[in-house]
Design an enzyme around this catalytic site. Structure first.
Site, PDB file in Angstrom:
ATOM      1  CB  ALA A  96      -0.915   0.003   1.215  1.00 23.68           C
TER       2      ALA A  96
ATOM      3  CE1 TYR B 258       7.303   0.332  -5.877  1.00 20.44           C
ATOM      4  CE2 TYR B 258       5.095  -0.078  -6.750  1.00 20.44           C
ATOM      5  CZ  TYR B 258       6.447   0.133  -6.960  1.00 20.44           C
ATOM      6  OH  TYR B 258       6.944   0.143  -8.235  1.00 20.44           O
ATOM      7  CG  ASP B 259      -0.024   0.119  -4.604  1.00 17.77           C
ATOM      8  OD1 ASP B 259       0.899  -0.183  -5.392  1.00 17.77           O
ATOM      9  OD2 ASP B 259      -0.879  -0.686  -4.193  1.00 17.77           O
TER      10      ASP B 259
ATOM     11  CD  GLU C 234      21.546 -20.038 -14.315  1.00 16.25           C
ATOM     12  OE1 GLU C 234      20.541 -19.916 -15.038  1.00 16.25           O
ATOM     13  OE2 GLU C 234      22.646 -19.522 -14.575  1.00 16.25           O
TER      14      GLU C 234
ATOM     15  CE  LYS D 291      14.779 -26.338 -19.699  1.00 15.41           C
ATOM     16  NZ  LYS D 291      13.464 -25.805 -20.018  1.00 15.41           N
TER      17      LYS D 291
ATOM     18  CD  GLU E  28      11.700 -19.369 -18.818  1.00 18.55           C
ATOM     19  OE1 GLU E  28      12.630 -19.017 -19.575  1.00 18.55           O
ATOM     20  OE2 GLU E  28      11.018 -20.382 -19.005  1.00 18.55           O
TER      21      GLU E  28
ATOM     22  CE  LYS F  91      22.213 -21.127 -17.983  1.00 20.95           C
ATOM     23  NZ  LYS F  91      21.585 -19.829 -17.706  1.00 20.95           N
TER      24      LYS F  91
ATOM     25  CE  LYS G 241      12.406 -30.796 -19.474  1.00 15.22           C
ATOM     26  NZ  LYS G 241      12.087 -30.437 -20.836  1.00 15.22           N
TER      27      LYS G 241
ATOM     28  CB  CYS H 234     -26.084 -43.265  -0.974  1.00  8.96           C
ATOM     29  SG  CYS H 234     -27.071 -44.675  -0.454  1.00  8.96           S
TER      30      CYS H 234
HETATM   31  S1  IVH Z   1      19.758 -20.628 -20.466  1.00 11.74           S
HETATM   32  C1  IVH Z   1      21.934 -21.170 -24.187  1.00 11.74           C
HETATM   33  N1  IVH Z   1      18.785 -20.796 -18.051  1.00 11.74           N
HETATM   34  O1  IVH Z   1      14.710 -23.203 -20.979  1.00 11.74           O
HETATM   35  C2  IVH Z   1      21.144 -21.259 -22.972  1.00 11.74           C
HETATM   36  N2  IVH Z   1      17.326 -21.247 -19.873  1.00 11.74           N
HETATM   37  O2  IVH Z   1      15.761 -24.424 -23.965  1.00 11.74           O
HETATM   38  C3  IVH Z   1      19.931 -20.469 -23.099  1.00 11.74           C
HETATM   39  N3  IVH Z   1      15.015 -21.734 -19.192  1.00 11.74           N
HETATM   40  O3  IVH Z   1      12.969 -21.719 -23.155  1.00 11.74           O
HETATM   41  C4  IVH Z   1      18.976 -20.637 -22.018  1.00 11.74           C
HETATM   42  N4  IVH Z   1      15.350 -21.520 -17.034  1.00 11.74           N
HETATM   43  O4  IVH Z   1      13.663 -19.968 -21.431  1.00 11.74           O
HETATM   44  C5  IVH Z   1      18.531 -20.921 -19.366  1.00 11.74           C
HETATM   45  N5  IVH Z   1      18.050 -20.858 -15.856  1.00 11.74           N
HETATM   46  C6  IVH Z   1      17.800 -20.979 -17.154  1.00 11.74           C
HETATM   47  C7  IVH Z   1      16.526 -21.301 -17.651  1.00 11.74           C
HETATM   48  C8  IVH Z   1      16.324 -21.427 -19.019  1.00 11.74           C
HETATM   49  C9  IVH Z   1      14.463 -21.776 -17.990  1.00 11.74           C
HETATM   50  C10 IVH Z   1      14.296 -21.995 -20.454  1.00 11.74           C
HETATM   51  C11 IVH Z   1      14.551 -21.016 -21.533  1.00 11.74           C
HETATM   52  C12 IVH Z   1      14.309 -21.787 -22.789  1.00 11.74           C
HETATM   53  C13 IVH Z   1      14.605 -23.168 -22.368  1.00 11.74           C
HETATM   54  C14 IVH Z   1      15.927 -23.579 -22.954  1.00 11.74           C
END
Ligand code: IVH
Length: 695
Positions: free
Chosen positions: A54, A56-57, A135, A137, A203, A319, A343, A455
């Site tokens: 609030a 902030y608003d 990280e 996903k 994202e 990564k 995944k 029932c």
């Molecule tokens: S890196 C070259 N980091 O996953 C690497 N992607 O196929 C580029 N995604 O739709 C992406 N979390 O939006 C990366 N921590 C994350 C991610 C991430 C979700 C999604 C991204 C893309 C798919 C990658």
């Protein structure tokens, strides 16, 4: 607490009932903007707000008023300019990027991750372990944000990687996306200067709680439900009217960039750290890993947290940390060699509804259940999905033949998310709740304001069967071998009508049944005999009184001296027990008033059921006092301690509330101790407790 740049101005404004009278200086306006940006940063990047929503608003409204009264102060990067005045556009402009947004290769298990690393090591000609950043996903939708001289100028969807759609007006409405990057203060400022042209990749996602709120609203207005947070986020970002996007609680995490040369950022980890300084939100679960074992441990840790996170993720991304190594590894046509998505098993799957059956449970409740084409989801094969009740089926509008999304998250029972309407063939009839019990034919009833159809016939074979299965179940009398199948046979052969008949069974009677050998019969009889010595709580729970689950049964057992007392207690006496409300008290009383129920209990006791002697109060020293034991106890077991409390007329509870008299905290006491401190409940240690009981 940080110095509040806009404070003077705000005081001026307060005097003038929201409308500033004196024209502020440009510096004042800038200070107010910085203040707002700062609070945005606290909220989205640090996840540690200093002021309420609030407040902030109020700040934002004040700035809006100033800008409307003195248009010379308007500016495109002002925090007021999230929802532009632009009219909705007919479509999205296509943008073409020079550095494409790539996708990532997937791995499903640790071996595939090992193989990936081995390939990588071969490619970059290096040995030994490398440094990685892991990280979560995010299960959302990817965007690119362009900043020119630190000012947000464009956002686009991923599209095919090279060509995306211009969603700038919509992305502007997302508060987690800074309209201007913060200029870092101190030594970091020089180290990582914001480049003139910067592309941020990340994202857009929606939190689960926000998604549920939106869907609840949809349900309340009778509108179509959204399938999942991901689609809702993607759909929200691609609204023609940015005012619609502005209403959607979208969030953003940054995970990558292009155009960092010259910034002095040489690795993914530095990149994420710098993002935070620039005011871009970064997933706090990101972590450095320097071996395969580390990566595996990270994957396990995140997988274990998955169902508790406020947003959905579908794996972890690994990564290579060092940008120089990334460059060396290079990319294939669509995905880099330096990144891998590991995944999680999917929690949602598509399948087909073959039929919708209606089952009658032990309480007489009619439950529609969708029989679906067996599908693997959340680690198990699902073929039946409960639809709970009539309203639920109609709300979701599930019909036989529909292709549907089925979801199973963690250990939660599988859920039918929604039918995919685009795939519906023809116009199959809507679901109709039967008007008669599908088992005994008695007309069913649905009480006003209730969701359950019942029932009313308590002698309905389905109810009899359900009650028996419940009585024998693990949490109740725990009679192994007396499952649904055998109960079914016992009911149809009329050997058993109610729980007390179970104890009249003999090996001779059982071997008469189909597919029942002497040995199995003996096993069942042994299990029945073995169940006779039990606890009062299990017994009460097994009776299957409406509203009496394991916790309530435990409360009753702890507070009543005998089963007779349960049968005779009136509503007042029952609701005096802390934790038992009036509704349940009435249910129990009504149940105990039925002569047949009384008879069954008496027969059960006569059959030789005995209870583990609950400690009887031998003094009233602790009368009216409740103890909670928590943490690792080293001087006595929890059971011993609780028995000591009960012996003295006190109560032992499992959770801390204002009613708690003492929390006895052992080592490593956690949330219960915290709660006690918060509520101001007395906390003592084991020695003090021993003193209290005179030891
Ligand atoms: S890196 C070259 N980091 O996953 C690497 N992607 O196929 C580029 N995604 O739709 C992406 N979390 O939006 C990366 N921590 C994350 C991610 C991430 C979700 C999604 C991204 C893309 C798919 C990658």
């Amino acid at each position: 607490m940080r110095r509040c740049a806009g404070r003077n101005l705000r005081n001026d404004c307060n005097k003038a009932i929201g409308m500033p009278t004196r024209k502020p200086t440009r510096a004042d306006v800038e200070a107010l903007r910085r203040d707002i940006d700062h609070h945005n940063y606290r909220y989205y990047v640090l996840d540690d707000p200093e002021i309420s929503d609030a407040e902030y608003d109020r700040l934002l409204r004040r700035l809006e008023e100033i800008e409307s009264q003195w248009p010379e102060f308007r500016s495109a990067d002002s925090p007021t300019q999230r929802v532009g005045a632009m009219a909705p556009t007919a479509g999205f402009k296509v943008i073409t990027r020079t550095v494409p947004m790539l996708s990532i290769d997937n791995a499903m298990d640790a071996d595939e991750v090992r193989e990936w690393r081995e390939r990588l090591v071969r490619a970059v000609g290096a040995d030994g372990e490398r440094d990685y950043v892991c990280e979560p996903k995010m299960d959302g939708t990817a965007v690119e944000l362009i900043y020119e001289k630190g000012v947000f100028v464009q956002a686009s969807t991923r599209g095919d990687g090279t060509n995306g759609e211009d969603v700038t007006a919509n992305a502007r409405t997302i508060r987690a996306i800074p309209l201007r990057l913060r200029t870092a203060e101190g030594p970091a400022a020089k180290k990582h200067k914001i480049p003139a042209l910067l592309s941020i990749r990340g994202e857009i996602y929606m939190r689960l709680a926000d998604f549920e709120k939106i869907n609840k609203k949809q349900a309340d207005t009778g509108d179509k439900l959204y399938a999942n947070p991901r689609n809702t986020a993607a759909g929200s970002l691609k609204q023609i009217d940015p005012r619609v996007t502005a209403e959607r609680p979208l969030r953003f995490f940054a995970y990558g960039a292009a155009g960092l040369s010259g910034t002095g950022i040489h690795s993914q980890w530095e990149c994420l750290e710098t993002f935070k300084q620039w005011g871009l939100p970064v997933n706090p679960l990101s972590q450095r890993c320097d071996s395969i074992e580390d990566i595996i441990a990270y994957h396990e840790k995140v997988a274990a947290q998955r169902d508790k996170l406020p947003y959905e993720i579908d794996g972890v991304v690994i990564k290579v940390n060092d940008f120089a190594v990334q460059t060396e590894a290079g990319t294939r046509s669509r995905s880099p060699r330096w990144a891998l998505a590991w995944k999680f098993p999917p929690q949602e799957a598509r399948t087909r509804v073959n039929s919708i059956a209606v089952y009658v449970g032990r309480t007489g409740a009619l439950t529609p259940v969708a029989h679906v084409e067996p599908v693997h989801v959340g680690g198990v094969t699902v073929s039946n999905v409960t639809l709970h009740n009539e309203d639920e089926v109609l709300r979701k509008d599930v019909r036989v033949g529909d292709t549907v999304w089925v979801r199973r998250a963690g250990d939660v029972i599988p859920e039918l998310v929604a039918p995919i309407l685009e795939l519906r063939k023809g116009n199959p009839p809507k679901f109709k709740m039967p008007v008669k019990c599908p088992v005994c034919g008695t007309p069913v009833e649905r009480a006003e304001g209730e969701a359950v159809t019942r029932c009313p016939n308590t002698t309905c074979p389905a109810q009899i069967r359900g009650r028996l299965v419940h009585f024998a179940s693990r949490g109740a009398m725990d009679i192994e071998g007396l499952g649904e199948k055998l109960v079914d046979t016992l009911v149809t052969t009329e050997l058993v009508h109610d729980p007390s008949d179970i104890y009249e069974l003999t090996v001779d009677k059982l071997v008469e049944l189909e597919r029942m050998g002497e040995k199995s019969a003996q096993n069942v009889i042994n299990a029945i005999e073995g169940s006779k010595h039990t606890t009062m709580a299990r017994f009460i729970y097994g009776l299957g009184i409406l509203g009496v689950g394991e916790t309530v049964a435990e409360l009753l057992a702890n507070n009543l001296q005998s089963i007779d007392e349960l049968l005779e207690a009136d509503t007042d006496k029952l609701s005096e027990i802390h934790g038992i409300g009036e509704v349940i008290a009435e249910e129990i009383h009504a149940w105990a008033s039925v002569a047949k129920n009384k008879r069954v209990v008496k027969r059960l006791i006569a059959a030789g059921i005995t209870f583990e002697s609950a400690p009887r109060a031998t003094s009233n020293e602790f009368d009216g006092q409740t103890f909670v034991f928590t943490g690792t106890l080293t001087k006595f077991t929890r059971e011993e301690a609780e028995a000591e409390v009960k012996k003295r007329g006190g109560k032992a509870a499992g959770s801390v509330s204002k009613q708690t008299s003492y929390v006895v905290a052992g080592e490593k006491a956690g949330s219960k101790l915290e709660k006690a401190q918060k509520l101001g409940v007395a906390v003592i240690d084991e020695d003090e407790f021993l003193k209290m009981i005179g030891r």
